[in-house]
Design a protein around this motif. Structure first.
Motif, PDB file in Angstrom:
ATOM      1  N   VAL A  94     -22.490  22.629  34.343  1.00 48.58           N
ATOM      2  CA  VAL A  94     -22.920  24.006  34.106  1.00 48.58           C
ATOM      3  C   VAL A  94     -22.845  24.344  32.620  1.00 48.58           C
ATOM      4  CG1 VAL A  94     -22.328  26.423  34.530  1.00 48.58           C
ATOM      5  CG2 VAL A  94     -22.312  24.793  36.416  1.00 48.58           C
ATOM      6  N   ILE A  95     -21.774  23.942  31.957  1.00 52.73           N
ATOM      7  CA  ILE A  95     -21.601  24.254  30.529  1.00 52.73           C
ATOM      8  C   ILE A  95     -22.690  23.594  29.695  1.00 52.73           C
ATOM      9  CG2 ILE A  95     -20.104  23.860  28.537  1.00 52.73           C
ATOM     10  CD1 ILE A  95     -17.721  24.175  30.487  1.00 52.73           C
ATOM     11  N   SER A  96     -22.867  22.294  29.875  1.00 50.25           N
ATOM     12  CA  SER A  96     -23.879  21.585  29.077  1.00 50.25           C
ATOM     13  C   SER A  96     -25.292  22.043  29.428  1.00 50.25           C
ATOM     14  CB  SER A  96     -23.738  20.079  29.277  1.00 50.25           C
ATOM     15  OG  SER A  96     -23.840  19.734  30.651  1.00 50.25           O
ATOM     16  N   GLY A  97     -25.545  22.312  30.712  1.00 46.38           N
ATOM     17  CA  GLY A  97     -26.876  22.754  31.116  1.00 46.38           C
ATOM     18  C   GLY A  97     -27.214  24.130  30.570  1.00 46.38           C
ATOM     19  N   LEU A  98     -26.292  25.080  30.701  1.00 43.89           N
ATOM     20  CA  LEU A  98     -26.557  26.428  30.197  1.00 43.89           C
ATOM     21  C   LEU A  98     -26.675  26.441  28.679  1.00 43.89           C
ATOM     22  CD1 LEU A  98     -24.343  28.754  32.443  1.00 43.89           C
ATOM     23  CD2 LEU A  98     -26.798  28.329  32.575  1.00 43.89           C
ATOM     24  N   THR A  99     -25.859  25.631  28.002  1.00 40.18           N
ATOM     25  CA  THR A  99     -25.981  25.563  26.546  1.00 40.18           C
ATOM     26  C   THR A  99     -27.336  25.004  26.144  1.00 40.18           C
ATOM     27  OG1 THR A  99     -23.586  25.196  26.391  1.00 40.18           O
ATOM     28  CG2 THR A  99     -24.896  24.707  24.446  1.00 40.18           C
ATOM     29  N   TRP A 100     -27.785  23.990  26.851  1.00 42.14           N
ATOM     30  CA  TRP A 100     -29.109  23.414  26.557  1.00 42.14           C
ATOM     31  C   TRP A 100     -30.206  24.442  26.784  1.00 42.14           C
ATOM     32  CZ3 TRP A 100     -32.674  20.088  29.901  1.00 42.14           C
ATOM     33  CH2 TRP A 100     -33.628  19.447  29.103  1.00 42.14           C
ATOM     34  N   MET A 148      -9.984  27.716  19.022  1.00 44.27           N
ATOM     35  CA  MET A 148     -11.264  27.328  18.447  1.00 44.27           C
ATOM     36  C   MET A 148     -12.388  28.205  18.997  1.00 44.27           C
ATOM     37  SD  MET A 148     -13.054  23.559  18.334  1.00 44.27           S
ATOM     38  CE  MET A 148     -13.478  23.529  20.075  1.00 44.27           C
ATOM     39  N   LEU A 149     -12.322  28.534  20.271  1.00 40.03           N
ATOM     40  CA  LEU A 149     -13.334  29.404  20.862  1.00 40.03           C
ATOM     41  C   LEU A 149     -13.230  30.822  20.319  1.00 40.03           C
ATOM     42  CD1 LEU A 149     -13.183  28.163  24.570  1.00 40.03           C
ATOM     43  CD2 LEU A 149     -14.947  27.670  22.874  1.00 40.03           C
ATOM     44  N   THR A 150     -12.011  31.282  20.046  1.00 37.53           N
ATOM     45  CA  THR A 150     -11.840  32.605  19.437  1.00 37.53           C
ATOM     46  C   THR A 150     -12.473  32.648  18.059  1.00 37.53           C
ATOM     47  OG1 THR A 150      -9.773  32.964  20.646  1.00 37.53           O
ATOM     48  CG2 THR A 150     -10.152  34.320  18.702  1.00 37.53           C
ATOM     49  N   LEU A 151     -12.265  31.598  17.277  1.00 39.10           N
ATOM     50  CA  LEU A 151     -12.916  31.514  15.968  1.00 39.10           C
ATOM     51  C   LEU A 151     -14.433  31.471  16.130  1.00 39.10           C
ATOM     52  CD1 LEU A 151     -12.899  31.091  12.900  1.00 39.10           C
ATOM     53  CD2 LEU A 151     -12.632  28.639  13.323  1.00 39.10           C
ATOM     54  N   GLY A 152     -14.916  30.703  17.123  1.00 39.25           N
ATOM     55  CA  GLY A 152     -16.355  30.647  17.356  1.00 39.25           C
ATOM     56  C   GLY A 152     -16.932  31.997  17.725  1.00 39.25           C
ATOM     57  N   THR A 153     -16.180  32.782  18.506  1.00 41.20           N
ATOM     58  CA  THR A 153     -16.640  34.126  18.859  1.00 41.20           C
ATOM     59  C   THR A 153     -16.794  34.994  17.621  1.00 41.20           C
ATOM     60  OG1 THR A 153     -15.574  33.986  21.026  1.00 41.20           O
ATOM     61  CG2 THR A 153     -16.103  36.186  20.209  1.00 41.20           C
ATOM     62  N   TYR A 154     -15.815  34.925  16.735  1.00 37.00           N
ATOM     63  CA  TYR A 154     -15.886  35.709  15.498  1.00 37.00           C
ATOM     64  C   TYR A 154     -17.106  35.314  14.665  1.00 37.00           C
ATOM     65  CZ  TYR A 154     -14.706  37.345  10.814  1.00 37.00           C
ATOM     66  OH  TYR A 154     -14.752  37.928   9.584  1.00 37.00           O
ATOM     67  N   LEU A 253     -24.449  32.701  26.370  1.00 36.78           N
ATOM     68  CA  LEU A 253     -23.323  31.779  26.518  1.00 36.78           C
ATOM     69  C   LEU A 253     -21.998  32.522  26.609  1.00 36.78           C
ATOM     70  CD1 LEU A 253     -24.111  28.764  24.149  1.00 36.78           C
ATOM     71  CD2 LEU A 253     -24.452  28.982  26.595  1.00 36.78           C
ATOM     72  N   ARG A 254     -21.825  33.547  25.770  1.00 36.62           N
ATOM     73  CA  ARG A 254     -20.543  34.254  25.773  1.00 36.62           C
ATOM     74  C   ARG A 254     -20.297  34.945  27.110  1.00 36.62           C
ATOM     75  NH1 ARG A 254     -21.283  36.609  21.540  1.00 36.62           N
ATOM     76  NH2 ARG A 254     -22.221  38.511  22.331  1.00 36.62           N
ATOM     77  N   ASN A 255     -21.293  35.636  27.636  1.00 39.18           N
ATOM     78  CA  ASN A 255     -21.117  36.336  28.908  1.00 39.18           C
ATOM     79  C   ASN A 255     -21.026  35.377  30.084  1.00 39.18           C
ATOM     80  OD1 ASN A 255     -21.230  38.691  27.488  1.00 39.18           O
ATOM     81  ND2 ASN A 255     -22.851  39.612  28.684  1.00 39.18           N
ATOM     82  N   ALA A 256     -21.738  34.247  30.008  1.00 42.91           N
ATOM     83  CA  ALA A 256     -21.828  33.367  31.168  1.00 42.91           C
ATOM     84  C   ALA A 256     -20.689  32.356  31.243  1.00 42.91           C
ATOM     85  CB  ALA A 256     -23.172  32.631  31.160  1.00 42.91           C
ATOM     86  N   ILE A 257     -20.309  31.753  30.109  1.00 38.11           N
ATOM     87  CA  ILE A 257     -19.330  30.664  30.194  1.00 38.11           C
ATOM     88  C   ILE A 257     -18.161  30.791  29.221  1.00 38.11           C
ATOM     89  CG2 ILE A 257     -20.852  28.934  31.182  1.00 38.11           C
ATOM     90  CD1 ILE A 257     -21.499  27.910  28.449  1.00 38.11           C
ATOM     91  N   VAL A 258     -18.347  31.418  28.053  1.00 36.24           N
ATOM     92  CA  VAL A 258     -17.233  31.523  27.111  1.00 36.24           C
ATOM     93  C   VAL A 258     -16.141  32.424  27.675  1.00 36.24           C
ATOM     94  CG1 VAL A 258     -16.552  32.250  24.797  1.00 36.24           C
ATOM     95  CG2 VAL A 258     -18.712  31.049  25.133  1.00 36.24           C
TER      96      VAL A 258
END
Length: 612
Positions: A94-100, A148-154, A253-258
């Protein structure tokens, strides 16, 4: 080939991590030569390879595990443990597919944007972190990945950094998450001396025999704080709607998987939470309050992205309830259905926002005849979030209600209410955008590029066939009598929303009998005002006091010492005559004064002894 894909599943985060690092090569100088598009294509290809690898591993369905030594000292060894389960393989796919899909979608959405290297690099960073989090079997490294995800969100929220509102949203999202992360770190560090390990499987074995204690209770509550902020639960829910200022492909991505990342760690920590009844009660309480309040707040929003962001908090509240009640399988089922359905909703909305240049649903309407494909995709995504058979949401709600009924029947009543509110809110958004007469902002609504339509339609097909996937991986619950009230709640919510927003008075704002209640919903339950008058006011008062102390005491002391040194220098300059006997006299006086100062205690002691 399938066996090799299963054993090398740890390589999946590497695809996106490599493409994220490769994006750094497209500096402004290189972009002038090649243009921004090659950086995006590199990330799209890498995500496609990760998705293909995940599909092969899921098809093989062979569990695998391994460990990499990261640090080894005297008496202490820290390893990155990884393992795969059926739920983990589904999550990787799901993660790789939605990101793609989101990256292909972004090619059309950001067609004329020159910041592709940064944007696609951020998306790949998200994918690498999320994939690593799913594979990780260590609580410590899970915390590192969450950071790392928190930094990515920023970074992704502040992508358009020349807009003040964007910078404010990025800052608020980062700081709000940091509060929960700091408390989570305390729990992670405090757990090691008690359990002696950070491995999730070993932690589960330890928690099954652990005796209740005050330390264990405090640690369990601290471990909840991190997911509380990541999943936008009350009272840390305000960051999510402010984070909507980023480009819409990142919002997908943020709403769906992050947002799901915190819930995934919470599921892994369920054995520890189950050992502390207070922590279970806290989870259920927070989840219940968030699910009810967020579903009602969503109904009062006119910004379509804000309305959907509060539904994110609602669904994560259901996951909190499931974990608090010990229903981990139901929680995993909820996450699977939610991720695909929310991504589909956001893709559908994005095709409208980019062409109609507005997110205000009161300015839209009558787009059914002009944009039927996004309307069908939105309807399918909405039905998948509700308890409408045979869609995936029906089985997710049914499985959760089945697990809650023997333990807490009153929670099933909460589910029925939340389900009706969600159905009403989704119908309201659909009616405002695609129903009714055409308005000024929707008079012309050109079709978007096929790069945005194609991933949306493919995802709609996957969402439609989601029950088959759930059956193949063993996530389909048995049909029972609880399906009747759940289906009726969905029907009542959708029917009520249709009656209000498809009726003759659809253009009139809904007025509640009591104006105070109307303002209560419109002002997000006064949560922002409460924050400003409590936390923000307290921090401001403390900052004012510290500023006063800094200026008067710290700066004042430094200024006084400087004045003393300056005055001493001004006085001593009159003694600079060039005569050696004058310098010698000054030195002798200084030695005499210093000697008297240092010998004073001995002189006093000698005088006292002389008197005796």
């Amino acid at each position: 080939m399938l066996s090799a894909a299963s054993q090398s599943v740890w390589l999946i985060p590497g695809y996106s991590l490599f493409s994220a690092i490769a994006s750094l090569l497209w500096s402004p100088g290189l972009v002038r030569l090649t243009g921004p598009r090659p950086s995006g294509y590199v990330n799209v290809v890498a995500s496609g390879l990760a998705f293909l690898h995940s599909l092969l591993a899921l098809w093989a369905m062979q569990p695998a595990q391994g460990s990499f030594r990261w640090l080894s000292t005297v008496g202490f060894e820290l390893c990155f443990d990884w393992s795969t389960t059926t739920a983990g393989l589904v999550a990787l796919t799901v993660i790789s597919g939605l990101t793609w899909f989101a990256q292909i979608y972004a090619i059309g959405y950001l067609e004329r944007d020159w910041g592709w290297a940064r944007f696609f690099g951020y998306l790949s960073l998200f994918e690498a972190g999320l994939s690593g989090l799913v594979l990780c079997d260590s609580l410590f490294f899970s915390y590192v990945i969450l950071e790392m995800l928190t930094l990515g969100t920023y970074l992704i929220v502040g992508y358009w950094y020349n807009q003040p509102l964007v910078l404010t949203g990025a800052r608020d999202a980062f700081l709000t998450k940091r509060i929960g992360d700091l408390i989570l770190l305390i729990g992670v560090l405090g757990l090691l001396p008690l359990a002696g390990t950070w491995n999730f499987d070993q932690l589960a074995e330890w928690a099954s025999t652990a005796k209740p204690s005050l330390a264990l209770t405090a640690i369990a509550i601290a471990l909840i704080a991190g997911p509380l902020g990541k999943c936008a639960q009350f009272p840390f829910h305000l960051w999510l709607d402010e984070a909507m200022e980023g480009p819409l492909p990142s919002t997908i991505l943020r709403n769906a998987i992050v947002v799901v990342s915190g819930a995934w760690v919470l599921i892994r920590l369920q054995p520890i939470i189950a050992a502390v009844p207070l922590a279970e009660t806290l989870l259920i309480g927070v989840g219940t309050v968030t699910a009810i309040c967020a579903s009602l707040i969503a109904i009062a929003q006119v910004d379509v992205k804000r309305a959907l962001s509060y539904l994110v908090s609602t669904w994560m509240g259901l996951v909190f309830i499931a974990v608090g009640a010990g229903q981990t399988v139901a929680a995993e089922r909820l996450l699977l259905v939610y991720s695909l359905s929310m991504a589909l909703l956001m893709m559908s909305v994005g095709t409208i926002v980019i062409r109609n240049i507005t997110q205000d649903i009161t300015q839209l309407g009558g787009l059914w005849s002009r944009r039927p494909l996004p309307a069908l995709a939105f309807a399918l995504g909405g039905l998948s979030l509700l308890s409408m058979p045979p869609f995936g949401g029906f089985w997710a709600w049914l499985g959760l209600a089945e697990g809650l009924w023997p333990v807490s029947p009153w929670l099933v009543i909460v589910l029925v209410f939340v389900l009706a509110a969600v159905g009403f809110g989704l119908t309201r958004v659909f009616a405002r955008i695609w129903g009714g007469p055409t308005k000024e902002m929707s008079t012309r609504s050109a079709e978007v590029l096929w790069l945005m339509v194609l991933p949306m339609l493919v995802l709609a097909g996957v969402t439609l066939h989601l029950p088959i996937v759930m059956y193949r991986v063993g996530l389909l619950p048995q049909l029972n009598n609880l399906a009747i009230p759940l289906v009726w709640a969905s029907v009542v919510g959708v029917a009520t929303g249709a009656a209000v927003y498809f009726g003759p008075a659809r253009n009139q704002p809904v007025r509640l009998p009591w104006q105070g209640l109307q303002n209560f919903f419109a002002q997000d339950f006064y949560t922002p005002i409460l924050y400003r008058r409590t936390i923000v006011a307290s921090v401001s008062a403390v900052a004012t006091v510290l500023q006063f102390l800094d200026r008067t005491i710290v700066d004042g002391t430094a200024t006084l010492m400087g004045l003393i040194a300056l005055g001493s220098g001004q006085s001593l300059r009159y003694n600079v005559s060039g005569r050696a006997q004058g310098y010698a006299l000054t030195m002798l006086l200084a030695i005499a004064v210093g000697s008297v100062f240092f010998l004073m205690p001995f002189l006093r002691q000698s005088s006292v002894l002389g008197l005796l």
